[in-house]
Write an enzyme that holds these catalytic residues in place. Structure first.
Site, mmCIF file in Angstrom:
data_model
loop_
_atom_site.group_PDB
_atom_site.id
_atom_site.type_symbol
_atom_site.label_atom_id
_atom_site.label_comp_id
_atom_site.label_asym_id
_atom_site.label_seq_id
_atom_site.Cartn_x
_atom_site.Cartn_y
_atom_site.Cartn_z
ATOM 1 N N LYS A 10 -97.641 -11.074 -11.925
ATOM 2 C CA LYS A 10 -97.265 -10.519 -10.125
ATOM 3 C C LYS A 10 -98.045 -8.959 -9.310
ATOM 4 O O LYS A 10 -97.425 -8.149 -9.574
ATOM 5 C CB LYS A 10 -96.376 -10.857 -9.458
ATOM 6 N N ASP A 134 -86.916 -11.569 -9.606
ATOM 7 C CA ASP A 134 -88.325 -11.742 -9.793
ATOM 8 C C ASP A 134 -88.104 -12.917 -10.688
ATOM 9 O O ASP A 134 -89.396 -13.543 -10.004
ATOM 10 C CB ASP A 134 -88.654 -10.947 -10.290
HETATM 11 P P1 ATP Z 1 -90.657 -5.536 -12.704
HETATM 12 O O1 ATP Z 1 -91.947 -5.314 -11.321
HETATM 13 O O2 ATP Z 1 -89.829 -7.073 -12.369
HETATM 14 O O3 ATP Z 1 -89.739 -4.809 -12.216
HETATM 15 P P2 ATP Z 1 -91.906 -4.385 -14.756
HETATM 16 O O4 ATP Z 1 -93.163 -4.312 -14.913
HETATM 17 O O5 ATP Z 1 -91.844 -2.878 -13.881
HETATM 18 O O6 ATP Z 1 -91.277 -5.163 -13.757
HETATM 19 P P3 ATP Z 1 -91.478 -5.741 -17.239
HETATM 20 O O7 ATP Z 1 -92.894 -5.066 -18.137
HETATM 21 O O8 ATP Z 1 -90.668 -6.907 -16.767
HETATM 22 O O9 ATP Z 1 -90.930 -3.881 -15.774
HETATM 23 O O10 ATP Z 1 -90.086 -4.253 -18.465
HETATM 24 C C1 ATP Z 1 -89.039 -4.093 -18.256
HETATM 25 C C2 ATP Z 1 -88.559 -3.495 -19.776
HETATM 26 O O11 ATP Z 1 -87.817 -4.547 -19.776
HETATM 27 C C3 ATP Z 1 -88.696 -2.782 -20.190
HETATM 28 O O12 ATP Z 1 -88.931 -1.984 -20.719
HETATM 29 C C4 ATP Z 1 -89.051 -3.873 -21.365
HETATM 30 O O13 ATP Z 1 -88.361 -3.483 -23.046
HETATM 31 C C5 ATP Z 1 -88.160 -4.734 -20.988
HETATM 32 N N1 ATP Z 1 -88.587 -6.257 -21.530
HETATM 33 C C6 ATP Z 1 -87.721 -7.153 -22.462
HETATM 34 N N2 ATP Z 1 -88.580 -8.896 -22.636
HETATM 35 C C7 ATP Z 1 -89.720 -8.069 -21.689
HETATM 36 C C8 ATP Z 1 -90.591 -9.513 -22.363
HETATM 37 N N3 ATP Z 1 -90.278 -10.332 -22.131
HETATM 38 N N4 ATP Z 1 -91.636 -8.453 -21.932
HETATM 39 C C9 ATP Z 1 -92.079 -6.801 -21.121
HETATM 40 N N5 ATP Z 1 -90.425 -6.392 -21.116
HETATM 41 C C10 ATP Z 1 -89.824 -7.121 -21.462
#
Ligand code: ATP
Length: 296
Positions: A10, A134
């Site tokens: 997203k 989310d």
């Molecule tokens: P948001 O925009 O919802 O804040 P984000 O894109 O910044 O999310 P994600 O990539 O969803 O962040 O992941 C954040 C943390 O979650 C990472 O530090 C990662 O190690 C942990 N994590 C656990 N499971 C997953 C997964 N299936 N995919 C991605 N990250 C994961």
């Protein structure tokens, strides 16, 4: 035979930080938009629960949101079986693109099907919200206004398909760290999400894009001034709108078509950036006829 779900990334078309609840969570209002870019999740019935990750490195054990979602669903429904799960990770991690939440949502929907549980979306959304704010959005996707901690969803008339150019710098930003920085800096912020949602409700999506804004930009741009320059370059490359997504650091530009986004991508090639061209989509979680080998 494994079933496969596409867990879509997203972007936040806007993001207001409105205050802080007594429990420490922040109150936000954001318009979220699904992208065609997605991870693949393959699920097969088994006695125990195992997860294998291919692609972008993320934790494979109990820390993975896929495992957390699977365990929570089994616990909440009393289901005793398990699954062999393969996650083919394409969405950049800690990027502001909600990849972990998308994976957790796809796991809830996929296991609900695989295990024949018959849980409805409201039940899965409530479980998901316990794991990450989310996740309720990711269960249905499209274009939606999210309020509260981000877990209260109101669907909006869909944005038409636009080209999206994503620029991901070679570092991540953790959402927790971004909120801490925001609280320290306490920048002034004029909320935009209500006006954007009202424009979407009128069917005026071009006007809605005039309200693109993200409260996290002030803190991220202060720490990483190159992000502000990249945003400016996206605008100069012809983006209809350019913004940082979520708590960053990924910047996106919206373009009239995928072809226009691909042309603009050339400006950013050869730099220390991950450059991804994708599209907005009204589709939510996609069920696919694919094997792990197809997903590459
Ligand atoms: P948001 O925009 O919802 O804040 P984000 O894109 O910044 O999310 P994600 O990539 O969803 O962040 O992941 C954040 C943390 O979650 C990472 O530090 C990662 O190690 C942990 N994590 C656990 N499971 C997953 C997964 N299936 N995919 C991605 N990250 C994961």
């Amino acid at each position: 035979m494994a079933i496969c779900y596409v867990a879509r990334a997203k972007i936040n078309l806007c993001l207001d930080i409105l205050g802080r609840y007594a429990n420490g969570y922040h109150e936000i209002a954001t318009v979220m938009q699904s992208l065609a870019l997605g991870d693949r999740i393959f699920l097969e019935a088994a006695a125990g629960l195992t997860l294998t990750v291919e692609g972008e490195p993320v934790p494979e054990g109990e820390a993975n949101l896929v495992v957390r979602a699977a365990r929570r669903l089994a616990e909440a429904t009393g289901y005793r079986g398990g699954a062999v799960i393969t996650l083919v990770k394409r969405i950049p991690v800690a990027a502001g693109l909600g990849g972990g939440s998308a994976d957790a949502a796809a796991t809830l929907v996929g296991l609900n099907e695989l295990w024949g549980l018959g849980c409805d979306t409201a039940f899965l959304a409530a479980l998901g919200a316990e794991i990450g704010a989310d996740i309720p959005f990711c269960l249905t996707g499209g274009t939606a206004l999210a309020t509260g901690r981000g877990e209260r969803i109101r669907h909006l008339p869909a944005l038409p398909e636009l080209g999206v150019l994503l620029l991901k710098p070679p570092y991540g930003i953790s959402t927790g760290e971004a909120y801490r920085d925001y609280d320290l800096l306490a920048p002034k912020w004029e909320p935009v999400a209500a006006a954007m949602a009202a424009a979407f409700d009128r069917g005026a999506w071009r006007e809605a894009l005039g309200y693109c804004g993200n409260a996290f930009e002030a803190v991220a741009f202060r720490k990483h001034p190159e992000l502000a320059r990249l945003k400016q370059e996206l605008k100069e490359a012809g983006a209809l709108a350019a913004l940082m997504s979520g708590s960053g650091p990924t910047l996106y530009g919206l373009f009239p078509s995928v072809e226009a986004a691909s042309r603009a991508a050339q400006v950013f090639s050869g730099r220390d950036l991950r450059v991804i061209v994708t599209a907005t989509t009204a589709a939510g979680l996609g069920r696919r006829e694919e094997s792990p080998l197809d997903a590459g």
